[in-house]
Design a protein around this motif. Sequence first.
Motif, PDB file in Angstrom:
ATOM      1  N   PHE A  22     -27.907  41.496  21.719  1.00 44.63           N
ATOM      2  CA  PHE A  22     -29.367  41.486  21.169  1.00 44.63           C
ATOM      3  C   PHE A  22     -29.342  41.999  19.910  1.00 44.63           C
ATOM      4  CE2 PHE A  22     -33.472  43.398  20.422  1.00 44.63           C
ATOM      5  CZ  PHE A  22     -34.442  42.434  20.474  1.00 44.63           C
ATOM      6  N   ARG A  23     -29.932  41.151  18.943  1.00 43.49           N
ATOM      7  CA  ARG A  23     -30.046  41.680  17.342  1.00 43.49           C
ATOM      8  C   ARG A  23     -31.501  41.790  17.028  1.00 43.49           C
ATOM      9  NH1 ARG A  23     -25.684  43.332  14.884  1.00 43.49           N
ATOM     10  NH2 ARG A  23     -26.892  42.684  13.068  1.00 43.49           N
ATOM     11  N   PRO A  24     -31.898  43.214  17.048  1.00 44.93           N
ATOM     12  CA  PRO A  24     -33.150  43.454  16.520  1.00 44.93           C
ATOM     13  C   PRO A  24     -33.535  43.214  15.029  1.00 44.93           C
ATOM     14  CG  PRO A  24     -31.831  45.565  16.829  1.00 44.93           C
ATOM     15  CD  PRO A  24     -31.149  44.359  17.062  1.00 44.93           C
ATOM     16  N   ASP A  25     -34.590  43.231  14.837  1.00 46.07           N
ATOM     17  CA  ASP A  25     -34.986  43.133  13.278  1.00 46.07           C
ATOM     18  C   ASP A  25     -34.936  44.644  12.912  1.00 46.07           C
ATOM     19  OD1 ASP A  25     -36.552  41.399  11.302  1.00 46.07           O
ATOM     20  OD2 ASP A  25     -37.483  43.180  11.194  1.00 46.07           O
ATOM     21  N   PRO A  26     -34.679  44.858  11.572  1.00 45.95           N
ATOM     22  CA  PRO A  26     -34.912  46.356  11.088  1.00 45.95           C
ATOM     23  C   PRO A  26     -36.053  46.699  11.330  1.00 45.95           C
ATOM     24  CG  PRO A  26     -33.493  44.821   9.676  1.00 45.95           C
ATOM     25  CD  PRO A  26     -34.252  43.818  10.460  1.00 45.95           C
ATOM     26  N   SER A  27     -37.335  46.129  11.430  1.00 50.74           N
ATOM     27  CA  SER A  27     -38.619  46.633  11.315  1.00 50.74           C
ATOM     28  C   SER A  27     -38.869  47.064  12.839  1.00 50.74           C
ATOM     29  CB  SER A  27     -39.783  45.641  10.992  1.00 50.74           C
ATOM     30  OG  SER A  27     -39.619  44.581  11.678  1.00 50.74           O
ATOM     31  N   ASP A  28     -38.117  46.809  13.736  1.00 53.03           N
ATOM     32  CA  ASP A  28     -38.313  46.825  15.290  1.00 53.03           C
ATOM     33  C   ASP A  28     -38.107  48.436  15.507  1.00 53.03           C
ATOM     34  OD1 ASP A  28     -38.768  44.300  15.931  1.00 53.03           O
ATOM     35  OD2 ASP A  28     -36.756  43.936  16.508  1.00 53.03           O
ATOM     36  N   LEU A  29     -38.963  48.922  16.642  1.00 55.05           N
ATOM     37  CA  LEU A  29     -38.773  50.366  16.845  1.00 55.05           C
ATOM     38  C   LEU A  29     -38.378  50.519  18.417  1.00 55.05           C
ATOM     39  CD1 LEU A  29     -39.754  53.306  16.624  1.00 55.05           C
ATOM     40  CD2 LEU A  29     -41.940  52.529  17.534  1.00 55.05           C
ATOM     41  N   LEU A  30     -37.364  51.120  18.549  1.00 53.45           N
ATOM     42  CA  LEU A  30     -37.009  51.410  20.076  1.00 53.45           C
ATOM     43  C   LEU A  30     -37.521  52.801  20.491  1.00 53.45           C
ATOM     44  CD1 LEU A  30     -34.596  50.234  21.962  1.00 53.45           C
ATOM     45  CD2 LEU A  30     -33.357  52.035  20.947  1.00 53.45           C
ATOM     46  N   PRO A  72     -28.395  54.178  28.060  1.00 51.70           N
ATOM     47  CA  PRO A  72     -27.887  55.534  27.642  1.00 51.70           C
ATOM     48  C   PRO A  72     -27.450  55.162  26.273  1.00 51.70           C
ATOM     49  CG  PRO A  72     -26.378  54.885  29.304  1.00 51.70           C
ATOM     50  CD  PRO A  72     -27.807  53.877  29.277  1.00 51.70           C
ATOM     51  N   PHE A  73     -27.261  56.097  25.353  1.00 48.34           N
ATOM     52  CA  PHE A  73     -26.935  55.745  23.954  1.00 48.34           C
ATOM     53  C   PHE A  73     -25.759  54.904  23.674  1.00 48.34           C
ATOM     54  CE2 PHE A  73     -24.962  56.382  19.935  1.00 48.34           C
ATOM     55  CZ  PHE A  73     -26.101  56.159  18.987  1.00 48.34           C
ATOM     56  N   GLN A  74     -24.859  55.118  24.397  1.00 48.59           N
ATOM     57  CA  GLN A  74     -23.722  54.242  24.181  1.00 48.59           C
ATOM     58  C   GLN A  74     -23.701  52.918  24.548  1.00 48.59           C
ATOM     59  OE1 GLN A  74     -23.939  56.581  26.504  1.00 48.59           O
ATOM     60  NE2 GLN A  74     -22.739  56.190  28.440  1.00 48.59           N
ATOM     61  N   LEU A  75     -24.928  52.621  25.283  1.00 51.59           N
ATOM     62  CA  LEU A  75     -25.019  51.351  26.001  1.00 51.59           C
ATOM     63  C   LEU A  75     -26.014  50.339  24.937  1.00 51.59           C
ATOM     64  CD1 LEU A  75     -24.520  51.160  29.613  1.00 51.59           C
ATOM     65  CD2 LEU A  75     -22.687  50.698  27.925  1.00 51.59           C
ATOM     66  N   VAL A  76     -26.804  51.060  24.197  1.00 52.64           N
ATOM     67  CA  VAL A  76     -28.045  50.500  23.158  1.00 52.64           C
ATOM     68  C   VAL A  76     -26.962  49.444  22.238  1.00 52.64           C
ATOM     69  CG1 VAL A  76     -29.465  50.865  21.319  1.00 52.64           C
ATOM     70  CG2 VAL A  76     -29.282  52.585  23.279  1.00 52.64           C
ATOM     71  N   PRO A  77     -27.588  48.279  22.444  1.00 53.35           N
ATOM     72  CA  PRO A  77     -26.935  47.352  21.577  1.00 53.35           C
ATOM     73  C   PRO A  77     -26.625  47.747  20.091  1.00 53.35           C
ATOM     74  CG  PRO A  77     -28.722  46.278  22.794  1.00 53.35           C
ATOM     75  CD  PRO A  77     -28.674  47.727  23.227  1.00 53.35           C
ATOM     76  N   PRO A  78     -25.502  47.489  19.577  1.00 52.83           N
ATOM     77  CA  PRO A  78     -25.393  48.249  18.288  1.00 52.83           C
ATOM     78  C   PRO A  78     -26.086  47.705  17.217  1.00 52.83           C
ATOM     79  CG  PRO A  78     -23.313  46.769  19.114  1.00 52.83           C
ATOM     80  CD  PRO A  78     -24.563  46.899  20.157  1.00 52.83           C
ATOM     81  N   GLY A  79     -26.826  46.648  17.249  1.00 48.33           N
ATOM     82  CA  GLY A  79     -27.535  45.968  16.147  1.00 48.33           C
ATOM     83  C   GLY A  79     -28.592  46.994  15.869  1.00 48.33           C
ATOM     84  N   PHE A  80     -29.226  47.711  16.890  1.00 45.46           N
ATOM     85  CA  PHE A  80     -30.131  48.732  16.547  1.00 45.46           C
ATOM     86  C   PHE A  80     -29.821  49.824  15.337  1.00 45.46           C
ATOM     87  CE2 PHE A  80     -31.828  47.469  20.492  1.00 45.46           C
ATOM     88  CZ  PHE A  80     -33.271  47.080  20.247  1.00 45.46           C
ATOM     89  N   ASN A 110     -28.853  47.961  11.934  1.00 46.41           N
ATOM     90  CA  ASN A 110     -29.957  47.598  11.196  1.00 46.41           C
ATOM     91  C   ASN A 110     -30.768  48.733  10.574  1.00 46.41           C
ATOM     92  OD1 ASN A 110     -29.496  44.898  10.809  1.00 46.41           O
ATOM     93  ND2 ASN A 110     -30.509  44.180  12.800  1.00 46.41           N
ATOM     94  N   LYS A 111     -30.348  50.034  11.063  1.00 42.95           N
ATOM     95  CA  LYS A 111     -31.231  51.237  11.005  1.00 42.95           C
ATOM     96  C   LYS A 111     -32.694  51.135  11.420  1.00 42.95           C
ATOM     97  CE  LYS A 111     -28.621  52.596   6.901  1.00 42.95           C
ATOM     98  NZ  LYS A 111     -27.204  52.521   7.770  1.00 42.95           N
ATOM     99  N   CYS A 112     -32.648  50.671  12.741  1.00 39.99           N
ATOM    100  CA  CYS A 112     -34.021  50.807  13.300  1.00 39.99           C
ATOM    101  C   CYS A 112     -34.601  52.041  13.669  1.00 39.99           C
ATOM    102  CB  CYS A 112     -34.011  49.971  14.623  1.00 39.99           C
ATOM    103  SG  CYS A 112     -33.862  48.096  14.434  1.00 39.99           S
ATOM    104  N   LYS A 113     -35.624  52.299  13.665  1.00 43.59           N
ATOM    105  CA  LYS A 113     -36.329  53.679  14.065  1.00 43.59           C
ATOM    106  C   LYS A 113     -36.304  53.729  15.464  1.00 43.59           C
ATOM    107  CE  LYS A 113     -39.154  54.477  10.075  1.00 43.59           C
ATOM    108  NZ  LYS A 113     -40.522  54.706   9.549  1.00 43.59           N
ATOM    109  N   ALA A 114     -36.027  54.933  16.133  1.00 48.80           N
ATOM    110  CA  ALA A 114     -35.974  55.271  17.582  1.00 48.80           C
ATOM    111  C   ALA A 114     -36.563  56.279  17.574  1.00 48.80           C
ATOM    112  CB  ALA A 114     -34.411  55.149  17.943  1.00 48.80           C
ATOM    113  N   ILE A 115     -37.562  56.331  18.860  1.00 47.30           N
ATOM    114  CA  ILE A 115     -37.901  57.532  19.473  1.00 47.30           C
ATOM    115  C   ILE A 115     -37.387  57.789  20.795  1.00 47.30           C
ATOM    116  CG2 ILE A 115     -40.164  58.776  20.295  1.00 47.30           C
ATOM    117  CD1 ILE A 115     -41.645  56.701  18.296  1.00 47.30           C
TER     118      ILE A 115
END
Length: 296
Positions: free
Chosen positions: A34-42, A111-119, A122-127
């Motif tokens: 999965f490729r998020p957009d840089p504007s996406d928030l996780l 878990p962190f290690q399984l989050v698609p690397p695209g996040f 693309n330097k997505c924000k994450a909470i």
Amino acid sequence: QKASSSITRFPLIPVRGVPLMNHIANNWDNIWAFRPDPSDLLIATYPKAGTTWTQEIVDLLLHNGDAEACKRAPTPVRSPFLEIFSPPPIPSGLDLLEKMDPPRVIKTHLPFQLVPPGFWENKCKAIYVARNAKDNLVSYYYFDLMNQTQPEPGPFDGYIHKFMQGELSWGSWYDHVKGYWLEREKRNILYLFYEDMKENPRREVERIMRYLDLSVSDEVISQIVELTSFKNMKENPMANYSCVPSPVFDQSISPFMRKGEVGDWKNHFTPEQSKLFDEDYEKQMKDVDIPFRTLI
Ligand code: A3P
């Protein structure tokens, strides 16, 4: 709603050592790609740590506290669940995301290690929201009783052991909270605690607002705190998961908005169970110092 005939409690299959429901494991390559957009928030959490609450706060912040706008659809439609693939009529997370324009608010329990690397690329924000282990366990136990797609929880005592051994869906709580904790600075992850949100919701809503580079008035902050109180969310059909048909979420067994408190574990753990759990906790958490509170 024709879901009833197809409900099964899905078996768990390990993905890189993390037990995930088989439909997630079987769809793993698509999720990982999965490729998020840089504007996406996780919004990432271990299950039952306060995901829905945080999703509602974020949606309200993004809509300047407009309650009606945030009732446009149920939580999992407004803020899709990345890896989920539920029985009909609920579309999969990836299907929903494909039809939505960024910026999107994306939920995950990975878990962190399984989050698609695209996040991270693309330097997505994450909470990330973390909840103390004992309350998280109790909440998950009731959820596994009512959610007919998760493995049977079995008796509470055995459930404690499964939790300690990381055998529940989405794996080890200990690895989960540590994984994001260790990456929070490098990845600019906002790491929140459920207990802090209960203690001072206004302070935490303001933190989320600043992290998202938003600016809403004090009045709107007050409104958001009110709209996201446990009581109001429990009564809000767009936030209380009444959207999920009862053969899937049997809310007569335990409501999705169950109690919403800190320290409910005291009503469930015997002193012996608590002692055993604490001893194991010390060992599993000795390499980090995450300021969890089991009471406020
Ligand atoms: P309990 O089972 O302890 O009541 P998630 O959204 O990650 O699945 O987490 C669900 C847990 O968060 C449940 O905990 C639920 O009641 C609680 N919760 C949901 N909304 C809340 C709110 N507005 N305030 C406090 N707790 C909330």
